[in-house]
Design a protein around this motif. Structure first.
Motif, mmCIF file in Angstrom:
data_model
loop_
_atom_site.group_PDB
_atom_site.id
_atom_site.type_symbol
_atom_site.label_atom_id
_atom_site.label_comp_id
_atom_site.label_asym_id
_atom_site.label_seq_id
_atom_site.Cartn_x
_atom_site.Cartn_y
_atom_site.Cartn_z
ATOM 1 N N ASP A 119 0.813 -1.211 0.000
ATOM 2 C CA ASP A 119 0.000 0.000 0.000
ATOM 3 C C ASP A 119 0.852 1.269 0.000
ATOM 4 O O ASP A 119 0.546 2.235 -0.714
ATOM 5 N N ASP A 120 1.914 1.266 0.793
ATOM 6 C CA ASP A 120 2.766 2.455 0.850
ATOM 7 C C ASP A 120 3.417 2.724 -0.506
ATOM 8 O O ASP A 120 3.570 3.876 -0.916
ATOM 9 N N GLY A 121 3.792 1.663 -1.211
ATOM 10 C CA GLY A 121 4.396 1.828 -2.523
ATOM 11 C C GLY A 121 3.414 2.378 -3.532
ATOM 12 O O GLY A 121 3.777 3.182 -4.404
ATOM 13 N N LEU A 122 2.169 1.955 -3.418
ATOM 14 C CA LEU A 122 1.137 2.452 -4.330
ATOM 15 C C LEU A 122 0.866 3.935 -4.074
ATOM 16 O O LEU A 122 0.744 4.737 -5.013
ATOM 17 N N VAL A 123 0.794 4.306 -2.800
ATOM 18 C CA VAL A 123 0.581 5.716 -2.458
ATOM 19 C C VAL A 123 1.763 6.562 -2.923
ATOM 20 O O VAL A 123 1.584 7.683 -3.424
ATOM 21 N N ALA A 124 2.974 6.035 -2.802
ATOM 22 C CA ALA A 124 4.161 6.762 -3.254
ATOM 23 C C ALA A 124 4.097 7.040 -4.754
ATOM 24 O O ALA A 124 4.476 8.118 -5.220
ATOM 25 N N GLU A 125 3.612 6.071 -5.532
ATOM 26 C CA GLU A 125 3.460 6.265 -6.972
ATOM 27 C C GLU A 125 2.468 7.372 -7.268
ATOM 28 O O GLU A 125 2.694 8.227 -8.138
ATOM 29 N N MET A 126 1.370 7.402 -6.538
ATOM 30 C CA MET A 126 0.352 8.425 -6.751
ATOM 31 C C MET A 126 0.889 9.811 -6.396
ATOM 32 O O MET A 126 0.601 10.793 -7.089
ATOM 33 N N ARG A 127 1.678 9.887 -5.341
ATOM 34 C CA ARG A 127 2.285 11.172 -4.983
ATOM 35 C C ARG A 127 3.230 11.635 -6.092
ATOM 36 O O ARG A 127 3.262 12.812 -6.456
ATOM 37 N N ALA A 128 4.005 10.716 -6.623
ATOM 38 C CA ALA A 128 4.989 11.059 -7.650
ATOM 39 C C ALA A 128 4.322 11.603 -8.909
ATOM 40 O O ALA A 128 4.872 12.481 -9.584
ATOM 41 N N LEU A 129 3.127 11.091 -9.228
ATOM 42 C CA LEU A 129 2.436 11.523 -10.441
ATOM 43 C C LEU A 129 1.614 12.788 -10.231
ATOM 44 O O LEU A 129 1.171 13.415 -11.197
ATOM 45 N N SER A 130 1.354 13.139 -8.956
ATOM 46 C CA SER A 130 0.655 14.384 -8.612
ATOM 47 C C SER A 130 -0.738 14.467 -9.214
ATOM 48 O O SER A 130 -1.199 15.547 -9.588
ATOM 49 N N GLY A 131 -1.415 13.327 -9.304
ATOM 50 C CA GLY A 131 -2.754 13.351 -9.872
ATOM 51 C C GLY A 131 -3.863 13.227 -8.858
ATOM 52 O O GLY A 131 -5.040 13.289 -9.188
ATOM 53 N N THR A 132 -3.478 13.076 -7.574
ATOM 54 C CA THR A 132 -4.462 12.908 -6.505
ATOM 55 C C THR A 132 -4.281 14.019 -5.487
ATOM 56 O O THR A 132 -3.157 14.373 -5.124
ATOM 57 N N ASP A 133 -5.386 14.587 -5.035
ATOM 58 C CA ASP A 133 -5.362 15.653 -4.044
ATOM 59 C C ASP A 133 -4.529 15.218 -2.837
ATOM 60 O O ASP A 133 -4.764 14.163 -2.251
ATOM 61 N N ALA A 134 -3.561 16.050 -2.452
ATOM 62 C CA ALA A 134 -2.691 15.712 -1.327
ATOM 63 C C ALA A 134 -3.481 15.492 -0.048
ATOM 64 O O ALA A 134 -3.098 14.675 0.805
ATOM 65 N N ALA A 135 -4.617 16.189 0.103
ATOM 66 C CA ALA A 135 -5.432 16.012 1.312
ATOM 67 C C ALA A 135 -5.980 14.598 1.395
ATOM 68 O O ALA A 135 -6.112 14.028 2.484
ATOM 69 N N ILE A 136 -6.304 14.002 0.248
ATOM 70 C CA ILE A 136 -6.792 12.625 0.235
ATOM 71 C C ILE A 136 -5.662 11.665 0.571
ATOM 72 O O ILE A 136 -5.823 10.732 1.358
ATOM 73 N N LEU A 137 -4.482 11.904 -0.003
ATOM 74 C CA LEU A 137 -3.341 11.026 0.256
ATOM 75 C C LEU A 137 -2.915 11.073 1.711
ATOM 76 O O LEU A 137 -2.372 10.105 2.244
ATOM 77 N N ASP A 138 -3.172 12.198 2.375
ATOM 78 C CA ASP A 138 -2.793 12.336 3.778
ATOM 79 C C ASP A 138 -3.877 11.861 4.731
ATOM 80 O O ASP A 138 -3.651 11.803 5.941
#
Length: 251
Positions: free
Chosen positions: A141-160
């Motif tokens: 899961d952490d690796g998947l979230v890291a990929e999403m952060r790297a692509l900057s396509g998901t609101d940071a508030a959701i990722l946090d």
């Protein structure tokens, strides 16, 4: 006044009804994305373009449904739902995984139903004939979230927000699996025009891989390169809206 067919309430969302539209745009989300990603596109286009935004199962109000297992499955399920909406020129816009899905839907419309889309817009995605060995869906899961952060396509508030992201991860993982296990099956080239759109710093697709979409159509091809990464379109929304509106008016 023309008649606008009501969309399937689960799969197709029409945020701004335009019964007198002369063209129709179908928007296909990226992996982990939802129909609401395209709400600004629907709002920003003129009344001449009716916009249908696709909602995949397994997310938001469809979270209780099983996710699709492949791009082909999604194409098989969505294509018949679009047939009632082919009464006017039909444009397909797909971002990332959605671009591959748009290609497979266009294939099915042409091959099985004799419907040639007015245009296919393939955004931030390699041509079907340019595979890569990607395995993000196999990460924890952490690796998947890291990929999403790297692509900057998901609101940071959701990722946090741990609760929100844990709810979303099953659909995100399923979409990544579908996108990364997709394999192009050779067949007739499309008869519809194709436009490739890509960010010049996209880590998921090079300009050359985007240009390779030209191999998949017998009609015209155009390539638009924008400054930015995988989600370049958030910074170039007005340019893209103008491009879509102009193409929708093309004879």
């Amino acid at each position: 006044m023309t008649t606008t067919a009501a969309p399937d309430p689960l799969w197709l969302r029409r945020y701004h009804p335009r019964p007198d539209a002369t063209a129709r745009l179908v928007c296909l989300p990226h992996a982990g994305g939802s129909a609401t990603f395209y709400r600004p596109v629907s709002a920003g286009l003129p009344d001449s373009v009716d916009v249908l935004c696709v909602q995949y199962p397994g997310r938001q109000d469809r979270r209780g449904e099983p996710c699709a297992t492949s791009v082909q499955e999604l194409a098989d399920r969505i294509t018949p739902l679009l047939l009632p909406h082919t009464d006017r020129p039909l444009l397909l816009f797909g971002h990332s995984m959605g671009a591959t899905l748009g290609f497979e839907i266009a294939r099915r419309l042409e091959r099985d139903h004799g419907v040639v889309p007015h245009a296919l817009f393939a955004s931030a995605r390699r041509a079907p004939s340019c595979p890569r060995d990607e395995r993000v869906h196999l990460r924890d899961d952490d690796g998947l979230v890291a990929e999403m952060r790297a692509l900057s396509g998901t609101d940071a508030a959701i990722l946090d927000d741990e609760e929100l992201i844990r709810m979303a991860l099953p659909a995100i993982r399923a979409d990544y699996r579908a996108a990364e296990t997709y394999r192009y099956e050779p067949g007739p080239r499309l008869r519809c025009p194709v436009t490739g759109l890509v960010g010049d710093e996209d880590p998921k697709v090079t300009v050359a891989e985007a240009r390779a979409w030209e191999r998949h159509t017998d009609a015209s091809f155009d390539l638009r390169v924008f400054a930015g990464g995988h989600f370049y379109l958030t910074a170039h929304q007005r340019e893209i809206l103008d491009l879509l509106a102009k193409d929708a008016l093309r004879p």
